[in-house]
Scaffold this motif. Structure first.
Motif, PDB file in Angstrom:
ATOM      1  N   ARG A  77      44.201   2.224  26.432  1.00 20.11           N
ATOM      2  CA  ARG A  77      44.080   0.761  26.307  1.00 20.11           C
ATOM      3  C   ARG A  77      44.917   0.066  27.376  1.00 20.11           C
ATOM      4  N   PHE A  78      46.105   0.594  27.630  1.00 19.42           N
ATOM      5  CA  PHE A  78      46.959   0.031  28.674  1.00 19.42           C
ATOM      6  C   PHE A  78      46.256   0.073  30.031  1.00 19.42           C
ATOM      7  N   THR A  79      45.670   1.206  30.368  1.00 16.42           N
ATOM      8  CA  THR A  79      45.009   1.354  31.669  1.00 16.42           C
ATOM      9  C   THR A  79      43.851   0.375  31.809  1.00 16.42           C
ATOM     10  N   LYS A  80      43.068   0.188  30.738  1.00 19.10           N
ATOM     11  CA  LYS A  80      41.973  -0.805  30.770  1.00 19.10           C
ATOM     12  C   LYS A  80      42.518  -2.199  31.033  1.00 19.10           C
ATOM     13  N   GLN A  81      43.579  -2.563  30.304  1.00 17.59           N
ATOM     14  CA  GLN A  81      44.184  -3.883  30.488  1.00 17.59           C
ATOM     15  C   GLN A  81      44.774  -4.011  31.889  1.00 17.59           C
ATOM     16  N   ALA A  82      45.438  -2.964  32.352  1.00 19.64           N
ATOM     17  CA  ALA A  82      46.052  -2.986  33.674  1.00 19.64           C
ATOM     18  C   ALA A  82      44.997  -3.208  34.755  1.00 19.64           C
ATOM     19  N   ARG A  83      43.829  -2.577  34.623  1.00 19.93           N
ATOM     20  CA  ARG A  83      42.751  -2.781  35.608  1.00 19.93           C
ATOM     21  C   ARG A  83      42.328  -4.243  35.660  1.00 19.93           C
ATOM     22  N   ARG A  84      42.126  -4.851  34.482  1.00 18.16           N
ATOM     23  CA  ARG A  84      41.700  -6.258  34.434  1.00 18.16           C
ATOM     24  C   ARG A  84      42.763  -7.171  35.065  1.00 18.16           C
ATOM     25  N   THR A  85      44.011  -6.948  34.673  1.00 18.00           N
ATOM     26  CA  THR A  85      45.085  -7.801  35.179  1.00 18.00           C
ATOM     27  C   THR A  85      45.303  -7.561  36.668  1.00 18.00           C
ATOM     28  N   CYS A  88      59.017 -24.825  48.132  1.00 19.35           N
ATOM     29  CA  CYS A  88      57.823 -24.015  47.898  1.00 19.35           C
ATOM     30  C   CYS A  88      56.726 -24.855  47.254  1.00 19.35           C
ATOM     31  N   GLU A  89      55.497 -24.485  47.528  1.00 22.29           N
ATOM     32  CA  GLU A  89      54.350 -25.034  46.821  1.00 22.29           C
ATOM     33  C   GLU A  89      54.084 -24.054  45.676  1.00 22.29           C
ATOM     34  N   VAL A  90      54.248 -24.505  44.432  1.00 25.36           N
ATOM     35  CA  VAL A  90      54.263 -23.585  43.292  1.00 25.36           C
ATOM     36  C   VAL A  90      53.100 -23.837  42.346  1.00 25.36           C
ATOM     37  N   SER A  91      52.467 -22.749  41.929  1.00 25.33           N
ATOM     38  CA  SER A  91      51.461 -22.781  40.872  1.00 25.33           C
ATOM     39  C   SER A  91      51.918 -21.813  39.791  1.00 25.33           C
ATOM     40  N   VAL A  92      51.414 -22.029  38.598  1.00 27.06           N
ATOM     41  CA  VAL A  92      51.669 -21.097  37.494  1.00 27.06           C
ATOM     42  C   VAL A  92      50.319 -20.477  37.151  1.00 27.06           C
ATOM     43  N   SER A  93      50.258 -19.149  37.150  1.00 26.67           N
ATOM     44  CA  SER A  93      48.987 -18.472  36.852  1.00 26.67           C
ATOM     45  C   SER A  93      48.604 -18.721  35.405  1.00 26.67           C
ATOM     46  N   GLU A  94      47.329 -18.516  35.121  1.00 29.89           N
ATOM     47  CA  GLU A  94      46.941 -18.473  33.718  1.00 29.89           C
ATOM     48  C   GLU A  94      47.643 -17.255  33.118  1.00 29.89           C
ATOM     49  N   TYR A  95      47.799 -17.251  31.819  1.00 28.91           N
ATOM     50  CA  TYR A  95      48.444 -16.099  31.187  1.00 28.91           C
ATOM     51  C   TYR A  95      47.517 -14.895  31.289  1.00 28.91           C
ATOM     52  N   LEU A  96      48.040 -13.818  31.852  1.00 31.75           N
ATOM     53  CA  LEU A  96      47.308 -12.561  31.991  1.00 31.75           C
ATOM     54  C   LEU A  96      48.098 -11.479  31.256  1.00 31.75           C
ATOM     55  N   PRO A  97      47.604 -10.988  30.122  1.00 33.25           N
ATOM     56  CA  PRO A  97      48.349  -9.930  29.435  1.00 33.25           C
ATOM     57  C   PRO A  97      48.460  -8.719  30.353  1.00 33.25           C
ATOM     58  N   ASN A  98      49.660  -8.151  30.456  1.00 27.74           N
ATOM     59  CA  ASN A  98      49.802  -7.023  31.372  1.00 27.74           C
ATOM     60  C   ASN A  98      49.818  -5.675  30.649  1.00 27.74           C
ATOM     61  N   GLY A  99      49.850  -5.678  29.335  1.00 30.00           N
ATOM     62  CA  GLY A  99      49.728  -4.436  28.589  1.00 30.00           C
ATOM     63  C   GLY A  99      51.026  -3.692  28.350  1.00 30.00           C
ATOM     64  N   LYS A 100      52.149  -4.279  28.703  1.00 23.77           N
ATOM     65  CA  LYS A 100      53.450  -3.613  28.545  1.00 23.77           C
ATOM     66  C   LYS A 100      53.624  -3.083  27.118  1.00 23.77           C
ATOM     67  N   GLY A 101      53.306  -3.893  26.135  1.00 22.52           N
ATOM     68  CA  GLY A 101      53.454  -3.480  24.732  1.00 22.52           C
ATOM     69  C   GLY A 101      52.602  -2.267  24.398  1.00 22.52           C
ATOM     70  N   MET A 102      51.381  -2.224  24.934  1.00 24.20           N
ATOM     71  CA  MET A 102      50.514  -1.062  24.691  1.00 24.20           C
ATOM     72  C   MET A 102      51.132   0.194  25.295  1.00 24.20           C
ATOM     73  N   HIS A 103      51.691   0.052  26.481  1.00 19.42           N
ATOM     74  CA  HIS A 103      52.301   1.201  27.152  1.00 19.42           C
ATOM     75  C   HIS A 103      53.496   1.705  26.354  1.00 19.42           C
ATOM     76  N   VAL A 104      54.340   0.786  25.912  1.00 27.54           N
ATOM     77  CA  VAL A 104      55.537   1.151  25.150  1.00 27.54           C
ATOM     78  C   VAL A 104      55.152   1.905  23.873  1.00 27.54           C
ATOM     79  N   LYS A 105      54.051   1.494  23.261  1.00 36.13           N
ATOM     80  CA  LYS A 105      53.618   2.133  22.009  1.00 36.13           C
ATOM     81  C   LYS A 105      52.795   3.394  22.234  1.00 36.13           C
ATOM     82  N   GLY A 106      52.523   3.726  23.500  1.00 36.68           N
ATOM     83  CA  GLY A 106      51.805   4.956  23.794  1.00 36.68           C
ATOM     84  C   GLY A 106      50.296   4.842  23.815  1.00 36.68           C
ATOM     85  N   PHE A 107      49.762   3.624  23.770  1.00 27.57           N
ATOM     86  CA  PHE A 107      48.308   3.424  23.833  1.00 27.57           C
ATOM     87  C   PHE A 107      47.881   3.393  25.307  1.00 27.57           C
ATOM     88  N   LEU A 108      47.927   4.554  25.952  1.00 25.49           N
ATOM     89  CA  LEU A 108      47.783   4.616  27.407  1.00 25.49           C
ATOM     90  C   LEU A 108      46.372   4.298  27.892  1.00 25.49           C
TER      91      LEU A 108
END
Length: 168
Positions: free
Chosen positions: A57-65, A35-55
């Motif tokens: 904020r999670f949705t905003k982050q999810a849109r960006r990512t 395979c020809e492999v690249s590593v993306s820049e780090y993109l926060p996916n908001g999992k922690g916000m979702h787990v804590k119930g900050f829905l």
């Protein structure tokens, strides 16, 4: 001759920040598999916000990512995640927040490996003198990707190793 499959490893905080050698090992393995492999820049996916119930904020982050991942996928590359709970966020929580058609897919590592490791590899017969490895699957992975445990067993077998999933 076909071109090498292009793969982008989508970074997650757990692996990239705490065990970066795993990201490097995954990249090296995929490169050795052609395979020809690249590593993306780090993109926060908001999992922690979702787990804590900050829905909100999670949705905003999810849109960006999701916008960034859609752009990566539009290049024709296969997106792959190493950490299953984070990778599966794109299949579950993102679809609940953003809709079913995200315009991209993020595979789990084993889902990609069963595609790129030949079924007829010379190493498909497990070596008898090698002790089996044991797999304690992640609960999210076992629930949202039920084939994942068997895929790992397949991957290990194709590499001449035995893997025993442990019921937890």
């Amino acid at each position: 001759r076909s071109a090498k499959p292009r793969v982008v490893i989508v970074q997650d905080a757990f692996t990239s920040f705490y065990e970066p050698h795993i990201v490097l090992a995954a990249r090296e393995l995929l490169e050795r598999l052609g395979c020809e492999v690249s590593v993306s820049e780090y993109l926060p996916n908001g999992k922690g916000m979702h787990v804590k119930g900050f829905l909100r904020r999670f949705t905003k982050q999810a849109r960006r990512t999701a916008d960034a991942l859609r752009a990566l996928a539009s290049s024709g590359a296969t997106l792959v995640a190493i950490e299953p709970a984070v990778g599966l966020t794109y299949r579950d929580e993102y679809r609940h927040a953003l809709g079913k058609d995200l315009g991209f897919e993020v595979l789990l590592l084993q889902e990609l490996l069963v595609r790129v490791i030949p079924k007829d590899a010379e190493t498909t017969v497990p070596k008898k003198d090698v002790a089996p490895y044991r797999l304690f699957g992640h609960c999210t992975e076992k629930t949202l990707a039920p084939a994942s445990q068997k895929q790992w067993v397949d991957v290990f077998a194709r590499l001449g190793l035995r893997l025993l999933p442990v019921a937890t």
